[in-house]
Design a protein around this motif. Structure first.
Motif, PDB file in Angstrom:
ATOM      1  N   GLN A 178       0.837  -1.208   0.000  1.00  0.00           N
ATOM      2  CA  GLN A 178       0.000   0.000   0.000  1.00  0.00           C
ATOM      3  C   GLN A 178       0.871   1.258   0.000  1.00  0.00           C
ATOM      4  O   GLN A 178       0.567   2.227  -0.701  1.00  0.00           O
ATOM      5  N   LEU A 179       1.930   1.246   0.763  1.00  0.00           N
ATOM      6  CA  LEU A 179       2.838   2.386   0.804  1.00  0.00           C
ATOM      7  C   LEU A 179       3.474   2.604  -0.566  1.00  0.00           C
ATOM      8  O   LEU A 179       3.528   3.730  -1.065  1.00  0.00           O
ATOM      9  N   ALA A 180       3.952   1.538  -1.178  1.00  0.00           N
ATOM     10  CA  ALA A 180       4.576   1.655  -2.506  1.00  0.00           C
ATOM     11  C   ALA A 180       3.581   2.209  -3.515  1.00  0.00           C
ATOM     12  O   ALA A 180       3.912   3.092  -4.319  1.00  0.00           O
ATOM     13  N   ARG A 181       2.333   1.720  -3.488  1.00  0.00           N
ATOM     14  CA  ARG A 181       1.304   2.217  -4.394  1.00  0.00           C
ATOM     15  C   ARG A 181       1.038   3.693  -4.137  1.00  0.00           C
ATOM     16  O   ARG A 181       0.978   4.499  -5.051  1.00  0.00           O
ATOM     17  N   ALA A 182       0.900   4.070  -2.862  1.00  0.00           N
ATOM     18  CA  ALA A 182       0.613   5.457  -2.510  1.00  0.00           C
ATOM     19  C   ALA A 182       1.754   6.383  -2.910  1.00  0.00           C
ATOM     20  O   ALA A 182       1.521   7.504  -3.365  1.00  0.00           O
ATOM     21  N   GLU A 183       2.982   5.920  -2.761  1.00  0.00           N
ATOM     22  CA  GLU A 183       4.125   6.753  -3.158  1.00  0.00           C
ATOM     23  C   GLU A 183       4.142   6.972  -4.663  1.00  0.00           C
ATOM     24  O   GLU A 183       4.431   8.088  -5.128  1.00  0.00           O
ATOM     25  N   LEU A 184       3.805   5.937  -5.435  1.00  0.00           N
ATOM     26  CA  LEU A 184       3.736   6.095  -6.895  1.00  0.00           C
ATOM     27  C   LEU A 184       2.631   7.067  -7.282  1.00  0.00           C
ATOM     28  O   LEU A 184       2.824   7.927  -8.158  1.00  0.00           O
ATOM     29  N   GLU A 185       1.489   6.969  -6.642  1.00  0.00           N
ATOM     30  CA  GLU A 185       0.397   7.886  -6.925  1.00  0.00           C
ATOM     31  C   GLU A 185       0.778   9.307  -6.555  1.00  0.00           C
ATOM     32  O   GLU A 185       0.397  10.250  -7.240  1.00  0.00           O
ATOM     33  N   ALA A 186       1.516   9.465  -5.468  1.00  0.00           N
ATOM     34  CA  ALA A 186       1.939  10.805  -5.047  1.00  0.00           C
ATOM     35  C   ALA A 186       2.865  11.432  -6.082  1.00  0.00           C
ATOM     36  O   ALA A 186       2.828  12.644  -6.297  1.00  0.00           O
ATOM     37  N   LEU A 187       3.668  10.608  -6.756  1.00  0.00           N
ATOM     38  CA  LEU A 187       4.554  11.129  -7.791  1.00  0.00           C
ATOM     39  C   LEU A 187       3.762  11.634  -8.991  1.00  0.00           C
ATOM     40  O   LEU A 187       4.178  12.563  -9.677  1.00  0.00           O
ATOM     41  N   ASP A 188       2.619  11.027  -9.259  1.00  0.00           N
ATOM     42  CA  ASP A 188       1.778  11.409 -10.383  1.00  0.00           C
ATOM     43  C   ASP A 188       0.799  12.521 -10.040  1.00  0.00           C
ATOM     44  O   ASP A 188       0.029  12.958 -10.889  1.00  0.00           O
ATOM     45  N   CYS A 189       0.815  12.986  -8.821  1.00  0.00           N
ATOM     46  CA  CYS A 189      -0.129  14.001  -8.362  1.00  0.00           C
ATOM     47  C   CYS A 189       0.210  15.347  -9.007  1.00  0.00           C
ATOM     48  O   CYS A 189       1.379  15.737  -9.083  1.00  0.00           O
ATOM     49  N   PRO A 190      -0.821  16.093  -9.466  1.00  0.00           N
ATOM     50  CA  PRO A 190      -0.558  17.428 -10.026  1.00  0.00           C
ATOM     51  C   PRO A 190       0.184  18.296  -9.011  1.00  0.00           C
ATOM     52  O   PRO A 190      -0.182  18.336  -7.839  1.00  0.00           O
ATOM     53  N   ALA A 191       1.198  18.978  -9.477  1.00  0.00           N
ATOM     54  CA  ALA A 191       2.116  19.722  -8.606  1.00  0.00           C
ATOM     55  C   ALA A 191       1.435  20.686  -7.635  1.00  0.00           C
ATOM     56  O   ALA A 191       1.737  20.644  -6.449  1.00  0.00           O
ATOM     57  N   PRO A 192       0.555  21.581  -8.049  1.00  0.00           N
ATOM     58  CA  PRO A 192      -0.012  22.526  -7.072  1.00  0.00           C
ATOM     59  C   PRO A 192      -0.795  21.827  -5.959  1.00  0.00           C
ATOM     60  O   PRO A 192      -0.679  22.167  -4.799  1.00  0.00           O
ATOM     61  N   ARG A 193      -1.590  20.822  -6.332  1.00  0.00           N
ATOM     62  CA  ARG A 193      -2.382  20.110  -5.329  1.00  0.00           C
ATOM     63  C   ARG A 193      -1.474  19.342  -4.369  1.00  0.00           C
ATOM     64  O   ARG A 193      -1.667  19.365  -3.164  1.00  0.00           O
ATOM     65  N   CYS A 194      -0.495  18.629  -4.890  1.00  0.00           N
ATOM     66  CA  CYS A 194       0.403  17.826  -4.056  1.00  0.00           C
ATOM     67  C   CYS A 194       1.258  18.694  -3.144  1.00  0.00           C
ATOM     68  O   CYS A 194       1.461  18.356  -1.987  1.00  0.00           O
ATOM     69  N   ALA A 195       1.748  19.774  -3.664  1.00  0.00           N
ATOM     70  CA  ALA A 195       2.586  20.650  -2.837  1.00  0.00           C
ATOM     71  C   ALA A 195       1.800  21.159  -1.650  1.00  0.00           C
ATOM     72  O   ALA A 195       2.283  21.201  -0.528  1.00  0.00           O
ATOM     73  N   ARG A 196       0.534  21.557  -1.911  1.00  0.00           N
ATOM     74  CA  ARG A 196      -0.328  22.045  -0.844  1.00  0.00           C
ATOM     75  C   ARG A 196      -0.634  20.888   0.144  1.00  0.00           C
ATOM     76  O   ARG A 196      -0.577  21.048   1.341  1.00  0.00           O
ATOM     77  N   SER A 197      -0.950  19.704  -0.389  1.00  0.00           N
ATOM     78  CA  SER A 197      -1.308  18.563   0.453  1.00  0.00           C
ATOM     79  C   SER A 197      -0.148  18.138   1.332  1.00  0.00           C
ATOM     80  O   SER A 197      -0.319  17.836   2.500  1.00  0.00           O
ATOM     81  N   VAL A 198       1.039  18.106   0.777  1.00  0.00           N
ATOM     82  CA  VAL A 198       2.218  17.723   1.538  1.00  0.00           C
ATOM     83  C   VAL A 198       2.475  18.740   2.638  1.00  0.00           C
ATOM     84  O   VAL A 198       2.743  18.403   3.788  1.00  0.00           O
ATOM     85  N   ALA A 199       2.377  20.009   2.303  1.00  0.00           N
ATOM     86  CA  ALA A 199       2.611  21.074   3.275  1.00  0.00           C
ATOM     87  C   ALA A 199       1.588  21.014   4.404  1.00  0.00           C
ATOM     88  O   ALA A 199       1.888  21.296   5.566  1.00  0.00           O
ATOM     89  N   GLU A 200       0.374  20.606   4.082  1.00  0.00           N
ATOM     90  CA  GLU A 200      -0.688  20.544   5.086  1.00  0.00           C
ATOM     91  C   GLU A 200      -0.736  19.184   5.782  1.00  0.00           C
ATOM     92  O   GLU A 200      -1.580  18.955   6.630  1.00  0.00           O
ATOM     93  N   GLY A 201       0.118  18.270   5.387  1.00  0.00           N
ATOM     94  CA  GLY A 201       0.189  16.956   6.014  1.00  0.00           C
ATOM     95  C   GLY A 201      -0.938  16.030   5.600  1.00  0.00           C
ATOM     96  O   GLY A 201      -1.288  15.114   6.325  1.00  0.00           O
ATOM     97  N   GLU A 202      -1.516  16.219   4.433  1.00  0.00           N
ATOM     98  CA  GLU A 202      -2.625  15.393   3.976  1.00  0.00           C
ATOM     99  C   GLU A 202      -2.173  14.096   3.345  1.00  0.00           C
ATOM    100  O   GLU A 202      -2.961  13.176   3.194  1.00  0.00           O
ATOM    101  N   LEU A 203      -0.965  14.000   2.907  1.00  0.00           N
ATOM    102  CA  LEU A 203      -0.510  12.756   2.256  1.00  0.00           C
ATOM    103  C   LEU A 203      -0.015  11.766   3.234  1.00  0.00           C
ATOM    104  O   LEU A 203       0.370  11.871   4.261  1.00  0.00           O
TER     105      LEU A 203
END
Length: 135
Positions: free
Chosen positions: A110-135
């Motif tokens: 599950q972690l490996a799958r989630a990490e791959l999906e996080a790499l494919d995440c659109p940059a503005p959304r992912c940057a905000r999500s990571v900063a807010e601790g959502e991932l």
């Protein structure tokens, strides 16, 4: 020795000792004055019970070890019934270890799958999500 002294030396409570008496794990001897009376052998029984419980044995699983000591053996695991409990506990532990390995593998996948999906995440959304601790 009396119940309070035994409890203190065994690192337990008098309530626990009374409970062990009701379960037949600790002898219920009484002195002439009516007080419970214990000896070093009783302390040894309690040490055996405590050690086994620290290893994850439930109270009933300690019974063969206690009975072995009461029969005069120098160690609680010198009797066939105690050895059978050891074998059963090892089988139980092996099963738990196997289940934990399986869960670990699934969580890792599950972690490996989630990490791959996080790499494919659109940059503005992912940057905000990571900063807010959502991932």
């Amino acid at each position: 020795m009396r119940i309070g002294e035994l409890a203190e030396r065994a690192g337990t409570t008098t309530r626990t000792l009374r409970y062990y008496e009701t379960r037949g794990l600790l002898p219920a001897r009484r002195a002439d004055n009516g007080y419970r009376s214990y000896d070093e052998g009783d302390l040894r029984l309690l040490e055996e019970i405590r050690t086994l419980q620290d290893f994850g044995f439930d109270l009933e699983e300690t019974r063969p070890f206690v009975e072995c000591l009461r029969a005069g053996h120098p160690a609680g695991d010198a009797c066939p019934a105690s050895l059978a409990v050891y074998r059963a506990k090892l089988d139980e532990l092996d099963g738990l270890i196997e289940r934990l390995r399986s869960v670990r593998e699934r969580v890792g996948a599950q972690l490996a799958r989630a990490e791959l999906e996080a790499l494919d995440c659109p940059a503005p959304r992912c940057a905000r999500s990571v900063a807010e601790g959502e991932l």
